[in-house]
Enzyme design. Structure first.
Site, PDB file in Angstrom:
ATOM      1  N   ASP A   8       0.877  -1.158   0.000  1.00  0.00           N
ATOM      2  CA  ASP A   8       0.000   0.000   0.000  1.00  0.00           C
ATOM      3  C   ASP A   8       0.921   1.216   0.000  1.00  0.00           C
ATOM      4  O   ASP A   8       2.086   1.126   0.412  1.00  0.00           O
ATOM      5  CB  ASP A   8      -0.890  -0.027   1.249  1.00  0.00           C
ATOM      6  CG  ASP A   8      -1.734   1.215   1.369  1.00  0.00           C
ATOM      7  OD1 ASP A   8      -2.412   1.586   0.385  1.00  0.00           O
ATOM      8  OD2 ASP A   8      -1.704   1.850   2.446  1.00  0.00           O
ATOM      9  N   ASP A  10       0.083   5.076   0.949  1.00  0.00           N
ATOM     10  CA  ASP A  10      -0.057   6.019   2.057  1.00  0.00           C
ATOM     11  C   ASP A  10      -0.073   5.295   3.402  1.00  0.00           C
ATOM     12  O   ASP A  10      -0.901   4.435   3.642  1.00  0.00           O
ATOM     13  CB  ASP A  10      -1.335   6.839   1.891  1.00  0.00           C
ATOM     14  CG  ASP A  10      -1.340   7.662   0.609  1.00  0.00           C
ATOM     15  OD1 ASP A  10      -0.253   8.053   0.150  1.00  0.00           O
ATOM     16  OD2 ASP A  10      -2.437   7.893   0.057  1.00  0.00           O
TER      17      ASP A  10
END
Length: 179
Positions: A8, A10
């Site tokens: 992922d 952020d």
């Protein structure tokens, strides 16, 4: 077959929702978390493909244009390359959070599409995320899951929890399913 680390963006790779930046909508808002370039290089050095899979609902909501997201990702790749690391590909979902698309995490389409394209063995790969949708996407894809955060926040029940990508890197590299 290749093995891969799906990351992922952020909260795993870069800062978000803190005193310095709320959301990353411009390259000057991208601040990598400590040790991320080194962790990615370590994955590369041990034979992992490295992919970023990220929901970017800000595009669908009108907060950012895809051209600007491209500039953010270009800066991200340049920062990783400074230490000799490589991100093989960045996949993103531009749709609004409630759009019901198949590519937005917690759905697994970004992961499974990359796995097919790069001949990745999902059972030998891992998804690293800091939110429940990341972990659910990993589970749906059939990869091992790593939650970045605190154990009490691991409501999606990832396989393991670490405070950062750098802390998780040795486990990802050394775990027996990787051999």
């Amino acid at each position: 077959m290749n093995k891969a680390v799906f990351l992922d963006r952020d909260g795993v790779i870069n800062e978000v929702l803190n005193h310095r930046v709320k959301f990353v909508n411009h390259p000057n808002q991208l601040f990598l978390l400590e040790g991320v370039p080194e962790a990615i290089k370590a994955f590369n050095d041990t034979g992992f493909k490295v992919f970023v899979v990220t929901n970017q609902g800000g595009i669908g909501l009108g907060f950012m244009k895809e051209v600007m997201l491209g500039k953010v990702h270009k800066k991200l790749q340049a920062e990783i390359e400074k230490v000799g690391g490589v991100i093989d590909e960045i996949a993103y979902c531009p749709h609004k959070p409630e759009a019901g698309c198949l590519c937005r995490k917690p759905e697994a389409k970004m992961i499974t599409d990359l796995a097919k394209k790069y001949q990745v063995s999902l059972k030998d790969s891992v998804m690293v995320g800091d939110r429940e949708p990341d972990i659910y996407a990993g589970k749906k894809a059939g990869v091992h899951t790593v939650f970045i955060g605190k154990k009490k926040d691991n409501r999606a029940k990832a396989d393991v929890v670490f405070p950062s990508l750098l802390a998780a890197a040795p486990w990802i590299i050394e775990e027996s399913w990787n051999k």
